[in-house]
Design a protein around this motif. Structure first.
Motif, PDB file in Angstrom:
ATOM      1  N   ALA A 175      -6.153  24.370 -11.294  1.00  0.00           N
ATOM      2  CA  ALA A 175      -6.812  23.474 -10.343  1.00  0.00           C
ATOM      3  C   ALA A 175      -7.121  22.127 -10.987  1.00  0.00           C
ATOM      4  CB  ALA A 175      -8.087  24.121  -9.813  1.00  0.00           C
ATOM      5  N   ALA A 176      -7.491  22.135 -12.269  1.00  0.00           N
ATOM      6  CA  ALA A 176      -7.755  20.879 -12.983  1.00  0.00           C
ATOM      7  C   ALA A 176      -6.472  20.058 -13.128  1.00  0.00           C
ATOM      8  CB  ALA A 176      -8.365  21.171 -14.350  1.00  0.00           C
ATOM      9  N   ILE A 177      -5.350  20.744 -13.348  1.00  0.00           N
ATOM     10  CA  ILE A 177      -4.065  20.053 -13.419  1.00  0.00           C
ATOM     11  C   ILE A 177      -3.753  19.382 -12.084  1.00  0.00           C
ATOM     12  CG2 ILE A 177      -1.568  20.451 -13.551  1.00  0.00           C
ATOM     13  CD1 ILE A 177      -2.157  22.512 -15.771  1.00  0.00           C
ATOM     14  N   GLU A 178      -3.988  20.089 -10.981  1.00  0.00           N
ATOM     15  CA  GLU A 178      -3.766  19.484  -9.663  1.00  0.00           C
ATOM     16  C   GLU A 178      -4.694  18.300  -9.435  1.00  0.00           C
ATOM     17  OE1 GLU A 178      -3.846  22.528  -6.571  1.00  0.00           O
ATOM     18  OE2 GLU A 178      -1.651  22.431  -6.613  1.00  0.00           O
ATOM     19  N   GLU A 179      -5.936  18.410  -9.884  1.00  0.00           N
ATOM     20  CA  GLU A 179      -6.877  17.297  -9.753  1.00  0.00           C
ATOM     21  C   GLU A 179      -6.414  16.093 -10.567  1.00  0.00           C
ATOM     22  OE1 GLU A 179     -11.542  16.170 -10.811  1.00  0.00           O
ATOM     23  OE2 GLU A 179     -10.906  18.275 -10.812  1.00  0.00           O
ATOM     24  N   SER A 180      -5.895  16.335 -11.761  1.00  0.00           N
ATOM     25  CA  SER A 180      -5.386  15.249 -12.595  1.00  0.00           C
ATOM     26  C   SER A 180      -4.215  14.536 -11.930  1.00  0.00           C
ATOM     27  CB  SER A 180      -4.970  15.789 -13.968  1.00  0.00           C
ATOM     28  OG  SER A 180      -4.461  14.761 -14.780  1.00  0.00           O
ATOM     29  N   VAL A 181      -3.307  15.314 -11.331  1.00  0.00           N
ATOM     30  CA  VAL A 181      -2.178  14.716 -10.610  1.00  0.00           C
ATOM     31  C   VAL A 181      -2.679  13.837  -9.472  1.00  0.00           C
ATOM     32  CG1 VAL A 181      -0.221  15.238  -9.088  1.00  0.00           C
ATOM     33  CG2 VAL A 181      -0.526  16.518 -11.219  1.00  0.00           C
ATOM     34  N   ALA A 182      -3.680  14.327  -8.744  1.00  0.00           N
ATOM     35  CA  ALA A 182      -4.190  13.598  -7.576  1.00  0.00           C
ATOM     36  C   ALA A 182      -4.936  12.326  -7.952  1.00  0.00           C
ATOM     37  CB  ALA A 182      -5.104  14.516  -6.761  1.00  0.00           C
ATOM     38  N   THR A 183      -5.655  12.359  -9.083  1.00  0.00           N
ATOM     39  CA  THR A 183      -6.493  11.211  -9.466  1.00  0.00           C
ATOM     40  C   THR A 183      -5.839  10.282 -10.473  1.00  0.00           C
ATOM     41  OG1 THR A 183      -7.544  12.444 -11.267  1.00  0.00           O
ATOM     42  CG2 THR A 183      -8.580  12.571  -9.075  1.00  0.00           C
ATOM     43  N   GLY A 184      -4.805  10.787 -11.173  1.00  0.00           N
ATOM     44  CA  GLY A 184      -4.185   9.987 -12.226  1.00  0.00           C
ATOM     45  C   GLY A 184      -5.024   9.912 -13.477  1.00  0.00           C
ATOM     46  N   LYS A 185      -6.022  10.795 -13.603  1.00  0.00           N
ATOM     47  CA  LYS A 185      -6.931  10.760 -14.746  1.00  0.00           C
ATOM     48  C   LYS A 185      -6.963  12.126 -15.439  1.00  0.00           C
ATOM     49  CE  LYS A 185      -9.965   7.413 -12.489  1.00  0.00           C
ATOM     50  NZ  LYS A 185     -11.367   7.158 -11.993  1.00  0.00           N
ATOM     51  N   ALA A 186      -7.370  12.117 -16.696  1.00  0.00           N
ATOM     52  CA  ALA A 186      -7.596  13.369 -17.407  1.00  0.00           C
ATOM     53  C   ALA A 186      -8.810  14.067 -16.810  1.00  0.00           C
ATOM     54  CB  ALA A 186      -7.817  13.120 -18.893  1.00  0.00           C
ATOM     55  N   VAL A 187      -8.799  15.411 -16.846  1.00  0.00           N
ATOM     56  CA  VAL A 187      -9.895  16.192 -16.262  1.00  0.00           C
ATOM     57  C   VAL A 187     -10.445  17.122 -17.323  1.00  0.00           C
ATOM     58  CG1 VAL A 187     -10.511  17.909 -14.515  1.00  0.00           C
ATOM     59  CG2 VAL A 187      -8.901  16.080 -13.947  1.00  0.00           C
ATOM     60  N   ASN A 188     -11.754  17.085 -17.506  1.00  0.00           N
ATOM     61  CA  ASN A 188     -12.430  18.000 -18.422  1.00  0.00           C
ATOM     62  C   ASN A 188     -12.708  19.312 -17.705  1.00  0.00           C
ATOM     63  OD1 ASN A 188     -12.551  16.145 -20.582  1.00  0.00           O
ATOM     64  ND2 ASN A 188     -14.366  15.184 -19.674  1.00  0.00           N
ATOM     65  N   ILE A 189     -12.609  20.414 -18.441  1.00  0.00           N
ATOM     66  CA  ILE A 189     -12.883  21.738 -17.881  1.00  0.00           C
ATOM     67  C   ILE A 189     -14.141  22.274 -18.544  1.00  0.00           C
ATOM     68  CG2 ILE A 189     -12.006  24.074 -17.542  1.00  0.00           C
ATOM     69  CD1 ILE A 189      -9.189  22.901 -17.758  1.00  0.00           C
ATOM     70  N   GLY A 190     -15.162  22.473 -17.740  1.00  0.00           N
ATOM     71  CA  GLY A 190     -16.448  22.931 -18.289  1.00  0.00           C
ATOM     72  C   GLY A 190     -16.417  24.411 -18.564  1.00  0.00           C
TER      73      GLY A 190
END
Length: 341
Positions: free
Chosen positions: A326-341
């Motif tokens: 899901a974080a990978i999909e969020e990164s694709v959508a936003t164009g930004k790196a995503v931290n996973i808590g």
């Protein structure tokens, strides 16, 4: 000793692997099979010697003749089936991914924590002999700390265009990346803390399958390892195998390279060129045994229920997997790196 009475939900290719395993193992009895398509359910019943065929999974789950179920339905359909089974205190084996949203995976993990039934995710590459050896090498420190790596698990276009009728509701990320993310967590015994990913579309959508062509992702692990990961559904059909699977790690003291794509010792050249046949994943055996890691992982579920052996992968492994995807999909959508808590 009474046998574990099994029900299989999903009469596709992988459901057949489940049904075959439960039909062969002496500890299990294949009682029920289920599919929305009655013809498919009846065919599976006949092929694998089940007692009953269902078209409603709720009726299979509610049967007092069934102790445990396995879920071999498409990626996005797992959640309601698993929740219903756990609520009924049935043991559950689910194909990957556990769920395709974090909220659903969290709901399942919470249900598993209070159910009398056990929940296992069928991440079968944990018993792939090649990848199990890679894990041992990494954990034994043979190359020191793994500093960086590459991981590729991709398919030819045959899979989204012909093999999966529901490909447009999934992607190479969920269908293949779920395996690969688990393999990386398993090998490194570490958690992903940050992801960055890009994806592209066009080739599949032009052919009528509206989903991403590929995801190219960077996964950062808590101990410092950085892995570049590829999941594609647009490889050429001229490949000798519809799967391309490669893993490599570069460490402080050496490198490890693995190619579990195929069993290279068995090749055939026929119309269409070079082809590889598998003799590691599914291996012929005697009438009361199974062989190969694909079926062995299903048997590990039986071990966990019948002998109280450790689960191969539990609800928390499934939840962690879904969070990363899901974080990978969020990164694709936003164009930004995503931290996973």
């Amino acid at each position: 000793m009474s046998r574990l009475r099994m029900g299989v939900i999903g009469a596709g290719l992988w459901g057949g692997n489940h049904a075959h395993t439960f039909n062969v193992l002496p500890e299990t009895e294949l009682v029920g099979v289920c599919d929305l398509d009655e013809g498919r359910a009846l065919k599976m019943k006949e092929t694998y010697g089940a007692t009953r065929a269902f078209t409603d999974y709720q009726k299979l789950i509610s049967s007092d003749q069934i102790d445990a179920i396995s879920v071999a339905t498409p990626d996005f359909t797992h959640t309601p089936i698993i929740l219903a089974a756990l609520k009924a205190d049935k043991h559950v084996l689910s194909e990957k991914p556990l769920a395709t949203t974090v909220s659903e995976a969290e709901e399942i993990a919470a249900a598993a924590a209070i159910s009398k039934g056990k929940l296992m995710i069928d991440f079968h590459n944990r018993v792939n002999p090649i990848l199990a050896q890679v894990r041992d090498m990494i954990q034994d420190g043979q190359i020191g700390l793994a500093k960086h790596g590459t991981a590729r698990l991709s398919n030819t276009t045959f899979v989204p265009f012909e093999m999966l009728s529901w490909a447009a509701k999934s992607s190479a990320l969920w269908f293949l990346g779920s395996h690969l993310v688990d393999v990386l967590r398993f090998i490194l015994a570490d958690e992903v803390v940050r992801v960055y990913s890009v994806a592209r579309s066009g080739t599949l959508s032009a052919g009528g399958v509206d989903t991403k062509d590929f995801h190219a992702s960077i996964l950062e692990f808590s101990k410092g390892t950085v892995v570049t990961m590829e999941n594609s559904w647009i490889l050429s059909r001229d490949n000798p195998s519809l799967v391309d699977f490669k893993v490599e790690f570069v460490g402080e003291k050496g490198q490890i390279q693995a190619d579990p794509t195929h069993s290279g010792g068995l090749r055939r050249i026929v119309d269409g060129g070079l082809k590889y046949n598998d003799y590691i994943g599914i291996t012929p055996t005697g009438a009361t045994r199974i062989g190969g890691f694909v079926l062995e992982s299903i048997a590990r579920f039986v071990d966990s229920v019948v002998r109280d052996a450790p689960l191969l992968a539990d609800a928390q492994d499934g939840l962690a997997n879904t969070k990363i995807l899901a974080a990978i999909e969020e990164s694709v959508a936003t164009g930004k790196a995503v931290n996973i808590g």
